[in-house]
Design a protein around this motif. Structure first.
Motif, mmCIF file in Angstrom:
data_model
loop_
_atom_site.group_PDB
_atom_site.id
_atom_site.type_symbol
_atom_site.label_atom_id
_atom_site.label_comp_id
_atom_site.label_asym_id
_atom_site.label_seq_id
_atom_site.Cartn_x
_atom_site.Cartn_y
_atom_site.Cartn_z
ATOM 1 N N VAL A 85 99.352 38.969 48.512
ATOM 2 C CA VAL A 85 98.401 39.657 49.215
ATOM 3 C C VAL A 85 97.765 40.733 48.409
ATOM 4 O O VAL A 85 98.480 41.344 47.697
ATOM 5 C CB VAL A 85 98.586 40.536 50.595
ATOM 6 C CG1 VAL A 85 97.610 41.222 51.239
ATOM 7 C CG2 VAL A 85 99.312 39.612 51.594
ATOM 8 N N LEU A 86 96.382 40.428 48.007
ATOM 9 C CA LEU A 86 95.739 41.546 47.199
ATOM 10 C C LEU A 86 94.775 42.480 47.835
ATOM 11 O O LEU A 86 93.989 41.924 48.819
ATOM 12 C CB LEU A 86 94.809 40.516 46.158
ATOM 13 C CG LEU A 86 95.509 39.458 45.509
ATOM 14 C CD1 LEU A 86 94.427 38.566 44.945
ATOM 15 C CD2 LEU A 86 96.442 40.154 44.595
ATOM 16 N N ILE A 87 94.759 43.646 47.881
ATOM 17 C CA ILE A 87 94.109 44.785 48.214
ATOM 18 C C ILE A 87 92.997 45.250 47.241
ATOM 19 O O ILE A 87 93.504 45.696 46.400
ATOM 20 C CB ILE A 87 94.747 45.612 49.022
ATOM 21 C CG1 ILE A 87 95.843 45.091 49.875
ATOM 22 C CG2 ILE A 87 93.868 46.812 49.649
ATOM 23 C CD1 ILE A 87 96.843 46.187 50.537
ATOM 24 N N ASP A 88 91.912 45.294 47.559
ATOM 25 C CA ASP A 88 90.978 45.587 46.776
ATOM 26 C C ASP A 88 89.831 46.545 47.500
ATOM 27 O O ASP A 88 89.374 46.265 48.604
ATOM 28 C CB ASP A 88 89.795 44.711 46.026
ATOM 29 C CG ASP A 88 88.891 45.031 45.256
ATOM 30 O OD1 ASP A 88 88.954 45.895 44.446
ATOM 31 O OD2 ASP A 88 87.871 44.495 45.129
ATOM 32 N N SER A 89 89.298 47.727 46.911
ATOM 33 C CA SER A 89 88.666 48.511 47.708
ATOM 34 C C SER A 89 87.578 49.195 46.863
ATOM 35 O O SER A 89 87.999 49.559 45.628
ATOM 36 C CB SER A 89 89.163 49.989 48.272
ATOM 37 O OG SER A 89 88.209 50.866 48.869
ATOM 38 N N THR A 90 86.255 48.942 47.002
ATOM 39 C CA THR A 90 85.086 49.267 46.125
ATOM 40 C C THR A 90 84.570 50.896 46.878
ATOM 41 O O THR A 90 84.654 50.756 47.890
ATOM 42 C CB THR A 90 84.011 48.333 46.155
ATOM 43 O OG1 THR A 90 83.543 48.002 47.162
ATOM 44 C CG2 THR A 90 84.599 47.126 45.312
ATOM 45 N N TYR A 91 84.058 51.621 46.002
ATOM 46 C CA TYR A 91 83.629 53.040 46.667
ATOM 47 C C TYR A 91 82.169 53.160 45.947
ATOM 48 O O TYR A 91 81.845 53.041 44.806
ATOM 49 C CB TYR A 91 84.634 53.946 46.316
ATOM 50 C CG TYR A 91 84.190 55.517 46.656
ATOM 51 C CD1 TYR A 91 84.404 55.358 48.013
ATOM 52 C CD2 TYR A 91 83.718 56.290 45.824
ATOM 53 C CE1 TYR A 91 84.008 57.051 48.508
ATOM 54 C CE2 TYR A 91 83.318 57.675 46.338
ATOM 55 C CZ TYR A 91 83.853 57.771 47.666
ATOM 56 O OH TYR A 91 83.429 59.057 48.272
ATOM 57 N N LYS A 92 81.368 53.442 47.034
ATOM 58 C CA LYS A 92 79.704 53.818 46.774
ATOM 59 C C LYS A 92 79.182 52.693 45.948
ATOM 60 O O LYS A 92 78.496 53.167 45.215
ATOM 61 C CB LYS A 92 79.951 55.138 46.108
ATOM 62 C CG LYS A 92 80.501 56.385 47.121
ATOM 63 C CD LYS A 92 80.115 57.535 46.595
ATOM 64 C CE LYS A 92 80.237 58.732 47.352
ATOM 65 N NZ LYS A 92 80.209 60.201 46.643
#
Length: 118
Positions: A85-92
Motif C-alpha cells: 500500500v502506497l500513501i501519497d499526499s500533495t499539499y496546496k
C-alpha cells in the motif's frame, strides 16, 4: 459531430473547437446538477454509485472539512491484495490549495489500483 466524421477522418469544413466541446459538456453537467452546489452534486453521485464515503464538517457548520471516498471494486481489491500500500499526499497543489490524499494498492502481478481519495 458524428455526422462530420467520415471513415474516422474529420471533414474539411468542420470548425468545431475544443472550447466548444468543453462548453457543451459543462452545459450538460449544469443541467444535471440543477440547483445543487458542486459538493452536493458530488455527494449525490457518491450515493447513487454506491461509493464508500465519509465526510466531516465543523460542529454547527455546513462546510465540509474532510471527504474520503472509495469505489466498491477498490475495496474488494484491497481485501485481496493488501500487502503493498502506497500513501501519497500533495499539499496546496490543486485549484483550492488544499491537500489531496491518495492511497494506492498493488496486485500480485504488479498492477496498481486506487484504494481511497481524501
Amino acid at each position: 459531430m458524428v455526422d462530420q466524421m467520415v471513415d474516422n477522418k474529420v471533414k474539411p469544413g468542420n470548425i468545431t473547437t475544443i472550447r466548444q466541446v468543453y462548453d457543451e459538456q459543462m452545459t450538460h453537467i449544469r443541467a444535471k446538477m440543477g440547483a445543487l452546489t458542486k459538493i452536493q452534486y458530488l455527494m449525490r453521485l457518491l450515493e447513487e454509485d454506491k461509493y464508500t464515503h465519509w465526510s466531516r464538517s465543523d460542529e454547527g457548520s455546513t462546510v465540509i472539512r474532510s471527504l474520503f471516498w472509495s469505489h466498491p471494486v477498490s475495496i474488494q481489491l484491497f481485501n485481496q491484495f493488501r500487502t503493498v500500500v502506497l500513501i501519497d499526499s500533495t499539499y496546496k497543489t490543486n485549484k483550492y490549495m488544499i491537500p489531496l490524499l491518495e492511497i494506492v494498492g498493488m496486485t500480485s502481478i504488479g498492477y496498481t489500483y486506487t484504494i481511497v481519495f481524501g
